[in-house]
Design a protein around this motif. Structure first.
Motif, PDB file in Angstrom:
ATOM      1  N   ILE A 118     -47.107  -8.150  -1.698  1.00  0.00           N
ATOM      2  CA  ILE A 118     -45.193  -7.879  -1.863  1.00  0.00           C
ATOM      3  C   ILE A 118     -44.746  -9.001  -1.473  1.00  0.00           C
ATOM      4  CG2 ILE A 118     -44.089  -7.014  -0.318  1.00  0.00           C
ATOM      5  CD1 ILE A 118     -44.693  -5.026  -2.457  1.00  0.00           C
ATOM      6  N   MET A 119     -45.099 -10.376  -0.212  1.00  0.00           N
ATOM      7  CA  MET A 119     -44.288 -11.160   0.347  1.00  0.00           C
ATOM      8  C   MET A 119     -44.576 -12.251  -0.751  1.00  0.00           C
ATOM      9  SD  MET A 119     -43.312 -10.993   3.342  1.00  0.00           S
ATOM     10  CE  MET A 119     -42.289  -9.436   3.576  1.00  0.00           C
ATOM     11  N   ASN A 120     -45.959 -12.445  -1.260  1.00  0.00           N
ATOM     12  CA  ASN A 120     -45.893 -13.681  -2.705  1.00  0.00           C
ATOM     13  C   ASN A 120     -45.042 -13.491  -3.913  1.00  0.00           C
ATOM     14  OD1 ASN A 120     -47.471 -15.175  -1.022  1.00  0.00           O
ATOM     15  ND2 ASN A 120     -49.057 -14.440  -2.143  1.00  0.00           N
ATOM     16  N   SER A 121     -44.632 -11.876  -3.896  1.00  0.00           N
ATOM     17  CA  SER A 121     -43.568 -11.365  -5.152  1.00  0.00           C
ATOM     18  C   SER A 121     -42.168 -11.534  -4.823  1.00  0.00           C
ATOM     19  CB  SER A 121     -43.856 -10.082  -5.106  1.00  0.00           C
ATOM     20  OG  SER A 121     -43.705  -8.676  -4.537  1.00  0.00           O
TER      21      SER A 121
ATOM     22  N   GLY B 116     -40.883 -10.500 -11.602  1.00  0.00           N
ATOM     23  CA  GLY B 116     -41.400 -10.051 -12.180  1.00  0.00           C
ATOM     24  C   GLY B 116     -42.476  -9.233 -11.402  1.00  0.00           C
ATOM     25  N   MET B 117     -43.003  -9.742 -10.563  1.00  0.00           N
ATOM     26  CA  MET B 117     -44.281  -8.748  -9.638  1.00  0.00           C
ATOM     27  C   MET B 117     -43.009  -7.896  -9.032  1.00  0.00           C
ATOM     28  SD  MET B 117     -47.008  -8.682  -9.947  1.00  0.00           S
ATOM     29  CE  MET B 117     -48.390  -7.686  -9.164  1.00  0.00           C
ATOM     30  N   TYR B 118     -42.481  -8.683  -8.486  1.00  0.00           N
ATOM     31  CA  TYR B 118     -41.542  -7.449  -6.963  1.00  0.00           C
ATOM     32  C   TYR B 118     -41.100  -6.443  -7.502  1.00  0.00           C
ATOM     33  CZ  TYR B 118     -38.476  -6.275  -3.712  1.00  0.00           C
ATOM     34  OH  TYR B 118     -37.528  -4.861  -3.196  1.00  0.00           O
ATOM     35  N   ALA B 119     -40.428  -6.833  -9.210  1.00  0.00           N
ATOM     36  CA  ALA B 119     -39.781  -5.468  -9.764  1.00  0.00           C
ATOM     37  C   ALA B 119     -40.140  -4.699 -10.478  1.00  0.00           C
ATOM     38  CB  ALA B 119     -39.033  -6.468 -10.869  1.00  0.00           C
ATOM     39  N   HIS B 120     -42.433  -5.248 -10.704  1.00  0.00           N
ATOM     40  CA  HIS B 120     -42.978  -4.056 -11.277  1.00  0.00           C
ATOM     41  C   HIS B 120     -42.880  -3.482  -9.721  1.00  0.00           C
ATOM     42  CE1 HIS B 120     -46.570  -2.778 -11.945  1.00  0.00           C
ATOM     43  NE2 HIS B 120     -47.384  -3.028 -10.965  1.00  0.00           N
ATOM     44  N   PHE B 121     -43.077  -3.756  -8.152  1.00  0.00           N
ATOM     45  CA  PHE B 121     -43.705  -3.109  -7.229  1.00  0.00           C
ATOM     46  C   PHE B 121     -42.125  -2.212  -6.868  1.00  0.00           C
ATOM     47  CE2 PHE B 121     -45.915  -7.020  -5.554  1.00  0.00           C
ATOM     48  CZ  PHE B 121     -47.060  -6.365  -6.025  1.00  0.00           C
ATOM     49  N   LEU B 122     -40.986  -2.167  -6.718  1.00  0.00           N
ATOM     50  CA  LEU B 122     -39.883  -1.554  -6.903  1.00  0.00           C
ATOM     51  C   LEU B 122     -39.806  -0.425  -7.950  1.00  0.00           C
ATOM     52  CD1 LEU B 122     -37.737  -1.746  -5.409  1.00  0.00           C
ATOM     53  CD2 LEU B 122     -36.187  -2.952  -6.523  1.00  0.00           C
ATOM     54  N   PHE B 123     -39.936  -0.677  -9.458  1.00  0.00           N
ATOM     55  CA  PHE B 123     -40.266   0.097 -10.674  1.00  0.00           C
ATOM     56  C   PHE B 123     -41.213   1.271  -9.676  1.00  0.00           C
ATOM     57  CE2 PHE B 123     -41.676   1.689 -14.003  1.00  0.00           C
ATOM     58  CZ  PHE B 123     -40.921   2.381 -15.022  1.00  0.00           C
ATOM     59  N   ASP B 124     -42.629   0.882  -9.017  1.00  0.00           N
ATOM     60  CA  ASP B 124     -43.620   1.835  -8.983  1.00  0.00           C
ATOM     61  C   ASP B 124     -42.839   2.768  -7.727  1.00  0.00           C
ATOM     62  OD1 ASP B 124     -45.601   1.309 -10.904  1.00  0.00           O
ATOM     63  OD2 ASP B 124     -46.925  -0.034  -9.192  1.00  0.00           O
TER      64      ASP B 124
ATOM     65  N   ASN C 124     -43.661   2.927   1.819  1.00  0.00           N
ATOM     66  CA  ASN C 124     -44.004   3.482   0.550  1.00  0.00           C
ATOM     67  C   ASN C 124     -44.423   2.012  -0.417  1.00  0.00           C
ATOM     68  OD1 ASN C 124     -45.450   5.836  -1.337  1.00  0.00           O
ATOM     69  ND2 ASN C 124     -42.971   5.736  -2.154  1.00  0.00           N
ATOM     70  N   LEU C 125     -42.779   1.782  -0.441  1.00  0.00           N
ATOM     71  CA  LEU C 125     -43.486   0.046  -1.174  1.00  0.00           C
ATOM     72  C   LEU C 125     -43.771  -0.585  -0.509  1.00  0.00           C
ATOM     73  CD1 LEU C 125     -41.597  -1.703  -3.534  1.00  0.00           C
ATOM     74  CD2 LEU C 125     -40.044  -2.453  -0.992  1.00  0.00           C
ATOM     75  N   TYR C 126     -44.992  -0.922   0.263  1.00  0.00           N
ATOM     76  CA  TYR C 126     -45.735  -1.921   0.313  1.00  0.00           C
ATOM     77  C   TYR C 126     -46.999  -1.378   0.052  1.00  0.00           C
ATOM     78  CZ  TYR C 126     -41.746  -3.842   3.562  1.00  0.00           C
ATOM     79  OH  TYR C 126     -40.756  -4.881   3.698  1.00  0.00           O
ATOM     80  N   ASP C 127     -46.889  -0.007   0.745  1.00  0.00           N
ATOM     81  CA  ASP C 127     -48.265   0.738   0.403  1.00  0.00           C
ATOM     82  C   ASP C 127     -48.688   0.858  -1.155  1.00  0.00           C
ATOM     83  OD1 ASP C 127     -50.850   2.394   0.162  1.00  0.00           O
ATOM     84  OD2 ASP C 127     -49.346   4.161   1.181  1.00  0.00           O
TER      85      ASP C 127
ATOM     86  N   ALA D 222     -46.070 -19.780   4.428  1.00  0.00           N
ATOM     87  CA  ALA D 222     -44.612 -18.912   4.361  1.00  0.00           C
ATOM     88  C   ALA D 222     -45.140 -17.178   4.294  1.00  0.00           C
ATOM     89  CB  ALA D 222     -43.719 -19.157   4.259  1.00  0.00           C
ATOM     90  N   PRO D 223     -45.669 -17.141   3.076  1.00  0.00           N
ATOM     91  CA  PRO D 223     -45.999 -15.591   3.225  1.00  0.00           C
ATOM     92  C   PRO D 223     -47.338 -15.505   4.032  1.00  0.00           C
ATOM     93  CG  PRO D 223     -46.012 -16.755   1.051  1.00  0.00           C
ATOM     94  CD  PRO D 223     -45.286 -18.135   1.504  1.00  0.00           C
ATOM     95  N   LYS D 224     -48.197 -16.400   3.850  1.00  0.00           N
ATOM     96  CA  LYS D 224     -49.212 -15.918   4.767  1.00  0.00           C
ATOM     97  C   LYS D 224     -48.834 -15.354   6.214  1.00  0.00           C
ATOM     98  CE  LYS D 224     -53.941 -17.734   6.135  1.00  0.00           C
ATOM     99  NZ  LYS D 224     -53.055 -16.732   7.243  1.00  0.00           N
ATOM    100  N   GLU D 225     -48.041 -16.616   6.444  1.00  0.00           N
ATOM    101  CA  GLU D 225     -47.248 -16.414   8.215  1.00  0.00           C
ATOM    102  C   GLU D 225     -47.065 -15.101   8.247  1.00  0.00           C
ATOM    103  OE1 GLU D 225     -45.303 -19.939   9.361  1.00  0.00           O
ATOM    104  OE2 GLU D 225     -46.668 -21.305   8.693  1.00  0.00           O
ATOM    105  N   HIS D 226     -45.713 -14.690   7.579  1.00  0.00           N
ATOM    106  CA  HIS D 226     -45.016 -13.423   7.201  1.00  0.00           C
ATOM    107  C   HIS D 226     -46.170 -12.556   7.548  1.00  0.00           C
ATOM    108  CE1 HIS D 226     -40.850 -12.166   6.640  1.00  0.00           C
ATOM    109  NE2 HIS D 226     -41.671 -11.001   6.553  1.00  0.00           N
ATOM    110  N   VAL D 227     -47.057 -12.398   6.408  1.00  0.00           N
ATOM    111  CA  VAL D 227     -48.252 -11.012   7.128  1.00  0.00           C
ATOM    112  C   VAL D 227     -48.771 -11.406   8.596  1.00  0.00           C
ATOM    113  CG1 VAL D 227     -50.730 -10.562   6.087  1.00  0.00           C
ATOM    114  CG2 VAL D 227     -48.754 -11.085   4.591  1.00  0.00           C
ATOM    115  N   ASP D 228     -49.495 -12.549   8.337  1.00  0.00           N
ATOM    116  CA  ASP D 228     -49.845 -12.593  10.137  1.00  0.00           C
ATOM    117  C   ASP D 228     -49.446 -11.580  11.150  1.00  0.00           C
ATOM    118  OD1 ASP D 228     -52.519 -13.454   9.216  1.00  0.00           O
ATOM    119  OD2 ASP D 228     -51.566 -15.740   9.449  1.00  0.00           O
ATOM    120  N   SER D 229     -48.201 -12.205  10.866  1.00  0.00           N
ATOM    121  CA  SER D 229     -46.859 -11.131  11.968  1.00  0.00           C
ATOM    122  C   SER D 229     -47.192 -10.500  11.829  1.00  0.00           C
ATOM    123  CB  SER D 229     -45.957 -12.699  12.680  1.00  0.00           C
ATOM    124  OG  SER D 229     -45.140 -11.986  11.381  1.00  0.00           O
TER     125      SER D 229
END
Length: 198
Positions: free
Chosen positions: A132-135, A70-78, A114-117, A152-159
């Motif tokens: 975004i990573m959590n979604s 749901g959350m990823y679809a929301h970001f993608l829709f935007d 633009n998707l991440y912003d 894992a999402p936090k590590e992804h964001v850190d890197s």
């Protein structure tokens, strides 16, 4: 090419006419024939000629039944909702699709940025990247990657920030993003994967 439908049996009728195909041929990297095929499919799925966020969410939940998309679809829709009016028209749809599938590397990177912003203010914050990573991890589902650690999402964001945030000001600008991605072999290779899908 007119599509009309009555809303829930009420008298109000929504009519929708796609802009000329010729114009879309100029705006996208699709041929007239491809656009006609895409349009038929779009009209089939969305008789009203537009897609709302709920439709996006239901499509994604079919693709990722094992997770919560749901959350990823929301970001993608935007991102697909070019005019920020709560609906995605056929034009919005094919312009985005054209970038994802046929755009230049720079076009694709701009699209990804633009998707991440999330608030579209021209820079990516840690909070936005974390959301975004959590979604994405939610969408993939715990059962797909049972060995996936909760951090894992936090590590992804850190890197991501370690790599992208050149001046260490806590945000990633489009310039930093483009510069880093274009120098990163792995990112560049993965951008080519989608080139020949359609």
């Amino acid at each position: 090419y007119d599509i009309c439908l009555a809303d829930d049996g009420e008298l109000s009728t929504v009519c929708y006419r796609p802009e000329g195909l010729d114009r879309l041929v100029q705006q996208t990297n699709f041929s007239k024939k491809e656009l006609q095929v895409l349009y038929r499919g779009f009209k089939n799925e969305c008789p009203s000629g537009v897609v709302n966020e709920e439709t996006f969410k239901s499509i994604y939940s079919q693709f990722f039944p094992q997770g919560d998309s749901g959350m990823y679809a929301h970001f993608l829709f935007d991102t697909f909702d070019i005019h920020s009016n709560g609906t995605v028209s056929f034009e919005d749809f094919v312009i985005n699709l054209s970038i994802i599938l046929r755009g230049s590397i720079t076009d694709k990177l701009n699209w990804a940025f633009n998707l991440y912003d999330l608030n579209k203010d021209g820079c990516i914050t840690r909070e936005e990247m974390t959301d975004i990573m959590n979604s994405i991890y939610d969408m993939m589902g715990k059962y797909t990657y049972p060995s996936m650690k909760d951090n894992a999402p936090k590590e992804h964001v850190d890197s991501f920030f370690q790599k992208m945030d050149k001046n260490n000001d806590g945000v990633v600008t489009i310039e930093e993003f483009l510069d880093t991605c274009q120098k990163d072999e792995n990112i560049m290779q993965s951008m080519h994967l989608f080139d020949n899908v359609i």
